[in-house]
Design an enzyme around this catalytic site. Sequence first.
Site, PDB file in Angstrom:
ATOM      1  N   LYS A   1       0.808  -1.216   0.000  1.00 27.12           N
ATOM      2  CA  LYS A   1       0.000   0.000   0.000  1.00 27.12           C
ATOM      3  C   LYS A   1       0.844   1.271   0.000  1.00 27.12           C
ATOM      4  O   LYS A   1       0.386   2.337  -0.434  1.00 27.12           O
ATOM      5  CB  LYS A   1      -0.934   0.010   1.207  1.00 27.12           C
ATOM      6  CG  LYS A   1      -2.046  -1.023   1.159  1.00 27.12           C
ATOM      7  CD  LYS A   1      -3.102  -0.651   0.134  1.00 27.12           C
ATOM      8  CE  LYS A   1      -4.314  -1.556   0.233  1.00 27.12           C
ATOM      9  NZ  LYS A   1      -5.368  -1.179  -0.740  1.00 27.12           N
TER      10      LYS A   1
ATOM     11  N   SER B   1      -8.799  -0.422   5.542  1.00 27.53           N
ATOM     12  CA  SER B   1      -8.865  -1.574   6.435  1.00 27.53           C
ATOM     13  C   SER B   1      -7.702  -1.577   7.416  1.00 27.53           C
ATOM     14  O   SER B   1      -7.685  -2.355   8.367  1.00 27.53           O
ATOM     15  CB  SER B   1      -8.847  -2.873   5.615  1.00 27.53           C
ATOM     16  OG  SER B   1      -9.948  -2.920   4.740  1.00 27.53           O
TER      17      SER B   1
END
Length: 374
Positions: free
Chosen positions: A108, A129
């Site tokens: 990410k 998340s």
Amino acid sequence: MTTAPSAPRTPRTSIALPGPRAPMTPRTPASPASSVIAAARTTTASPSATARGVPVLGLADVEAAAARIAGHVRRTPLLAGPAAPELRRTGRGLLLKAENLQYSGSFKLRGAANAVLALGARRIVTGSSGNHGIALARLAAPLGAEVTVVLAGGAHPAKIAVIKALGGRTVRVPGGVAERDARARELAEETGAVLVPSSDHELVVAGQGTVGLEILAEAPDTETVYVPTGGGGLLAGVCLAAYGHPVRVVGVEPAGTPRYARSLAAGHPVRLAPGDSVADGLRGQQPGAVPYPIIRDRVDDLVTVSDAQILAAAALLRRRGFEAEPSGAVALAGAIRADRGSGRSVAVVSGGNTKTALMAAAASAAPSRTHCTT
């Protein structure tokens, strides 16, 4: 850059990228794709996929992202896959792209860095998340930026702790990913912050695609890449990196949340009810407007794996010395299930933020801001 005709786009949710584009013509698969994929490629893009005027992205955008983020991310290694009876033929030619060794503990960081650096954002809101929020919080401190991360009820407490330790602000909301992302959009509008989604953003997708660039540069003979698939940013990015290359790109989804498989079967993005999976980072409810058309036009196959298969793959990785969270083991679980033979294949180990790793990260991080938790 050229965009499809559309109504004006919402500020702060996307950006027009400069520069030439590589043509997005799908390659002919080395072997027949599933009927779902083949059917989707003959279907005209639906209004929901084009209403936002999603720009044409190409290899040039991924290459630009690689140059932009080079000083902020790690070029992770390709490592030999585990030798185990479960792998049968696949294991003999299997490599693992070790994004669990990325600075923030997951891939990410790539998309987050590309977006933040390109936009020059100083106030950022996201729905996450956990891993995307960790990546943004890690980037924000040295850049003097503020980050607010909206998390759904099922977010991992240890990931929340790391975001806070890094100086990020957190907001909790009931419901699933859809409710989380809706609240993030509202907060961005209310505060004037820049919204940097975890996957549904042109710059984020281009940044995630640098995983594919590195794989194909280091192992150009790769026949198949297995990519864990949640919101679809990583899969779409790898698809972009793979244009013009004869590699098969296979997305792997948890069996409880097969949003891309169902969307391609329907011929348009569909929204699922909140699902459950041990892969907490892959619980997205519907494809994003940016990743969906890229995946529709280029992916070769989609497979689903059960929680039991995910946990078995994570156990294999641990025995091989990989610190991999369940989401990070999904691609390996897909490679084991597919078992395509002895040709070169790569499974992306997308994250290593296990409870142990997260506790260590939280302990070593020095908070630099006041946290706001609701």
